[in-house]
Design a protein around this motif. Structure first.
Motif, PDB file in Angstrom:
ATOM      1  N   LYS A 129      12.820  12.245  -5.560  1.00 54.73           N
ATOM      2  CA  LYS A 129      14.303  12.836  -5.731  1.00 54.73           C
ATOM      3  C   LYS A 129      15.070  12.572  -4.400  1.00 54.73           C
ATOM      4  O   LYS A 129      16.306  12.421  -4.281  1.00 54.73           O
ATOM      5  N   ARG A 130      14.224  12.843  -3.165  1.00 55.58           N
ATOM      6  CA  ARG A 130      14.933  12.832  -1.832  1.00 55.58           C
ATOM      7  C   ARG A 130      14.934  11.334  -1.603  1.00 55.58           C
ATOM      8  O   ARG A 130      15.361  10.959  -0.236  1.00 55.58           O
ATOM      9  N   GLN A 131      14.323  10.191  -2.304  1.00 56.14           N
ATOM     10  CA  GLN A 131      14.221   8.857  -2.028  1.00 56.14           C
ATOM     11  C   GLN A 131      13.697   8.591  -0.751  1.00 56.14           C
ATOM     12  O   GLN A 131      14.128   7.854   0.348  1.00 56.14           O
ATOM     13  N   VAL A 132      12.437   9.268  -0.366  1.00 54.18           N
ATOM     14  CA  VAL A 132      11.617   8.987   0.706  1.00 54.18           C
ATOM     15  C   VAL A 132      10.997   7.954   0.157  1.00 54.18           C
ATOM     16  O   VAL A 132      10.389   7.781  -0.616  1.00 54.18           O
ATOM     17  N   PRO A 133      11.125   6.743   1.335  1.00 51.28           N
ATOM     18  CA  PRO A 133      10.260   5.421   0.756  1.00 51.28           C
ATOM     19  C   PRO A 133       8.597   5.471   1.243  1.00 51.28           C
ATOM     20  O   PRO A 133       8.168   6.112   1.970  1.00 51.28           O
ATOM     21  N   THR A 134       8.380   4.782   0.332  1.00 50.52           N
ATOM     22  CA  THR A 134       6.796   4.846   0.417  1.00 50.52           C
ATOM     23  C   THR A 134       6.256   3.318   1.329  1.00 50.52           C
ATOM     24  O   THR A 134       7.334   2.879   2.002  1.00 50.52           O
ATOM     25  N   ALA A 135       5.207   3.234   1.600  1.00 49.08           N
ATOM     26  CA  ALA A 135       4.839   1.949   2.491  1.00 49.08           C
ATOM     27  C   ALA A 135       5.577   0.651   1.925  1.00 49.08           C
ATOM     28  O   ALA A 135       5.934  -0.223   2.814  1.00 49.08           O
ATOM     29  N   ARG A 136       5.457   0.858   0.792  1.00 49.70           N
ATOM     30  CA  ARG A 136       5.962  -0.657   0.198  1.00 49.70           C
ATOM     31  C   ARG A 136       7.389  -0.586  -0.303  1.00 49.70           C
ATOM     32  O   ARG A 136       8.053  -1.392  -0.999  1.00 49.70           O
ATOM     33  N   GLY A 137       8.345   0.481  -0.317  1.00 50.84           N
ATOM     34  CA  GLY A 137       9.449   0.757  -0.668  1.00 50.84           C
ATOM     35  C   GLY A 137       9.715   1.126  -2.230  1.00 50.84           C
ATOM     36  O   GLY A 137      10.749   0.993  -2.723  1.00 50.84           O
ATOM     37  N   CYS A 138       8.567   1.360  -2.768  1.00 46.58           N
ATOM     38  CA  CYS A 138       8.535   1.783  -4.067  1.00 46.58           C
ATOM     39  C   CYS A 138       8.486   3.314  -4.372  1.00 46.58           C
ATOM     40  O   CYS A 138       8.868   4.080  -3.420  1.00 46.58           O
ATOM     41  N   LYS A 139       8.663   3.796  -5.709  1.00 49.84           N
ATOM     42  CA  LYS A 139       8.738   5.172  -5.902  1.00 49.84           C
ATOM     43  C   LYS A 139       7.078   5.878  -5.670  1.00 49.84           C
ATOM     44  O   LYS A 139       6.013   5.162  -5.934  1.00 49.84           O
ATOM     45  N   TRP A 140       7.264   7.161  -5.373  1.00 54.42           N
ATOM     46  CA  TRP A 140       5.807   7.728  -5.046  1.00 54.42           C
ATOM     47  C   TRP A 140       5.080   7.895  -6.653  1.00 54.42           C
ATOM     48  O   TRP A 140       5.915   8.032  -7.474  1.00 54.42           O
ATOM     49  N   HIS A 141       3.923   7.962  -6.666  1.00 55.35           N
ATOM     50  CA  HIS A 141       3.161   8.448  -7.687  1.00 55.35           C
ATOM     51  C   HIS A 141       2.024   9.424  -7.338  1.00 55.35           C
ATOM     52  O   HIS A 141       1.865   9.696  -6.209  1.00 55.35           O
ATOM     53  N   ARG A 142       1.541  10.137  -8.352  1.00 54.39           N
ATOM     54  CA  ARG A 142       0.707  11.261  -8.058  1.00 54.39           C
ATOM     55  C   ARG A 142      -0.617  11.006  -7.115  1.00 54.39           C
ATOM     56  O   ARG A 142      -0.877  11.490  -6.043  1.00 54.39           O
ATOM     57  N   LYS A 143      -0.988   9.741  -7.310  1.00 58.88           N
ATOM     58  CA  LYS A 143      -2.207   9.001  -6.743  1.00 58.88           C
ATOM     59  C   LYS A 143      -1.988   8.819  -5.400  1.00 58.88           C
ATOM     60  O   LYS A 143      -2.621   8.984  -4.167  1.00 58.88           O
ATOM     61  N   SER A 144      -0.686   8.054  -5.084  1.00 61.60           N
ATOM     62  CA  SER A 144      -0.236   7.790  -3.652  1.00 61.60           C
ATOM     63  C   SER A 144      -0.123   9.143  -2.992  1.00 61.60           C
ATOM     64  O   SER A 144      -0.365   9.085  -1.788  1.00 61.60           O
ATOM     65  N   VAL A 145       0.473  10.168  -3.269  1.00 66.24           N
ATOM     66  CA  VAL A 145       0.511  11.529  -2.695  1.00 66.24           C
ATOM     67  C   VAL A 145      -0.643  12.068  -2.627  1.00 66.24           C
ATOM     68  O   VAL A 145      -0.866  12.752  -1.518  1.00 66.24           O
ATOM     69  N   SER A 146      -1.491  11.952  -3.491  1.00 67.17           N
ATOM     70  CA  SER A 146      -2.813  12.673  -3.243  1.00 67.17           C
ATOM     71  C   SER A 146      -3.654  12.025  -2.216  1.00 67.17           C
ATOM     72  O   SER A 146      -4.192  12.649  -1.215  1.00 67.17           O
ATOM     73  N   GLN A 147      -3.388  10.696  -2.007  1.00 72.67           N
ATOM     74  CA  GLN A 147      -4.025   9.917  -1.172  1.00 72.67           C
ATOM     75  C   GLN A 147      -3.476  10.334   0.486  1.00 72.67           C
ATOM     76  O   GLN A 147      -3.965  10.416   1.472  1.00 72.67           O
ATOM     77  N   LEU A 148      -2.129  10.366   0.374  1.00 73.98           N
ATOM     78  CA  LEU A 148      -1.377  10.801   1.623  1.00 73.98           C
ATOM     79  C   LEU A 148      -1.681  12.219   1.898  1.00 73.98           C
ATOM     80  O   LEU A 148      -2.206  12.312   3.366  1.00 73.98           O
ATOM     81  N   LEU A 149      -2.046  13.020   1.112  1.00 75.84           N
ATOM     82  CA  LEU A 149      -2.203  14.577   1.457  1.00 75.84           C
ATOM     83  C   LEU A 149      -3.671  14.329   2.007  1.00 75.84           C
ATOM     84  O   LEU A 149      -4.395  15.294   2.870  1.00 75.84           O
ATOM     85  N   GLN A 150      -4.667  13.710   1.452  1.00 76.09           N
ATOM     86  CA  GLN A 150      -6.204  13.492   1.733  1.00 76.09           C
ATOM     87  C   GLN A 150      -6.087  12.938   3.248  1.00 76.09           C
ATOM     88  O   GLN A 150      -6.735  13.410   4.355  1.00 76.09           O
ATOM     89  N   ARG A 151      -5.256  11.879   3.492  1.00 78.26           N
ATOM     90  CA  ARG A 151      -5.049  11.417   4.761  1.00 78.26           C
ATOM     91  C   ARG A 151      -4.852  12.370   5.788  1.00 78.26           C
ATOM     92  O   ARG A 151      -5.125  12.506   6.963  1.00 78.26           O
ATOM     93  N   LEU A 152      -3.780  13.229   5.308  1.00 78.21           N
ATOM     94  CA  LEU A 152      -3.069  14.284   6.525  1.00 78.21           C
ATOM     95  C   LEU A 152      -4.073  15.217   6.815  1.00 78.21           C
ATOM     96  O   LEU A 152      -4.253  15.546   7.912  1.00 78.21           O
ATOM     97  N   GLU A 153      -5.050  15.372   5.734  1.00 79.81           N
ATOM     98  CA  GLU A 153      -6.011  16.445   5.886  1.00 79.81           C
ATOM     99  C   GLU A 153      -7.092  15.966   6.930  1.00 79.81           C
ATOM    100  O   GLU A 153      -7.773  16.713   7.883  1.00 79.81           O
ATOM    101  N   LYS A 154      -7.468  14.543   6.706  1.00 79.73           N
ATOM    102  CA  LYS A 154      -8.400  14.019   7.539  1.00 79.73           C
ATOM    103  C   LYS A 154      -7.647  13.899   9.244  1.00 79.73           C
ATOM    104  O   LYS A 154      -8.854  14.094  10.039  1.00 79.73           O
ATOM    105  N   LEU A 155      -6.654  13.481   9.197  1.00 78.44           N
ATOM    106  CA  LEU A 155      -6.122  13.595  10.506  1.00 78.44           C
ATOM    107  C   LEU A 155      -6.054  14.945  11.186  1.00 78.44           C
ATOM    108  O   LEU A 155      -6.249  14.844  12.401  1.00 78.44           O
ATOM    109  N   GLU A 156      -5.811  16.073  10.483  1.00 80.04           N
ATOM    110  CA  GLU A 156      -5.651  17.156  10.833  1.00 80.04           C
ATOM    111  C   GLU A 156      -7.052  17.519  11.361  1.00 80.04           C
ATOM    112  O   GLU A 156      -7.242  18.432  12.488  1.00 80.04           O
ATOM    113  N   THR A 157      -8.125  17.372  10.419  1.00 83.95           N
ATOM    114  CA  THR A 157      -9.351  17.583  10.840  1.00 83.95           C
ATOM    115  C   THR A 157      -9.902  17.140  12.295  1.00 83.95           C
ATOM    116  O   THR A 157     -10.464  17.965  13.184  1.00 83.95           O
TER     117      THR A 157
END
Length: 171
Positions: A129-157
């Motif tokens: 909705k906010r038109q935040v771009p993905t790495a390839r400029g496409c739209k976000w999907h549940r899987k890509s958001v899930s992977q992003l959240l996992q990566r953020l958790e790993k970086l925070e750890t």
């Protein structure tokens, strides 16, 4: 032929590839701040760097557009990558790019969660909705958001393990 008191490459007996290499070697250090800034913004892969350098209107070593090979040569001249056989740096480059994009999106994800968007589906809808771009400029999907959240958790750890604690993350 002399220009501004300097002898041209041809006059000095340097021809073809050697002259081009010498020119590229002298020009590469001036690009270091630009390349570092682009990498911090998440343009890690050679193709992404080429696209962004072209978008900014920065000419390639021979005055034309940037492509994959001139970027690789420039990065190796600067010592930012080691060129070996095959894809020696490819996995590391992909991981580094994903980490940089995740860090860039961390504050947006925190704001979304604070605003009540907690589930993966809700975050996905709001990013689109906010038109935040993905790495390839496409739209976000549940899987890509899930992977992003996992990566953020790993970086925070990893950040916690190193003992790095910034004031904005304290509660």
């Amino acid at each position: 032929m002399e220009l501004h008191g300097k002898t041209s490459s041809r006059r000095r007996g340097i021809r073809g590839g050697a002259a081009a290499k010498r020119a590229a070697n002298s020009r590469a250090p001036a690009l270091v701040p630009t390349v570092r800034k682009l990498k911090r913004k998440g343009f890690i892969s050679q193709r992404a760097l080429a696209d962004e350098l072209n978008r900014k209107g920065i000419p390639a070593p021979r005055g034309g557009r940037w492509h994959y090979t001139p970027v690789v040569r420039m990065l190796s001249r600067l010592g930012l990558i080691r060129v070996g056989k095959g894809r020696s740096n490819q996995r590391l480059a992909v991981k580094t790019a994903a980490d940089a994009r995740a860090r860039a999106l961390a504050s947006t994800i925190r704001k979304l969660r604070k605003a009540g968007f907690v589930s993966v589906s809700a975050i996905t809808r709001e990013l689109n909705k906010r038109q935040v771009p993905t790495a390839r400029g496409c739209k976000w999907h549940r899987k890509s958001v899930s992977q992003l959240l996992q990566r953020l958790e790993k970086l925070e750890t990893a950040r916690r393990r190193r003992g790095g604690s910034s004031s904005r993350h304290r509660r």
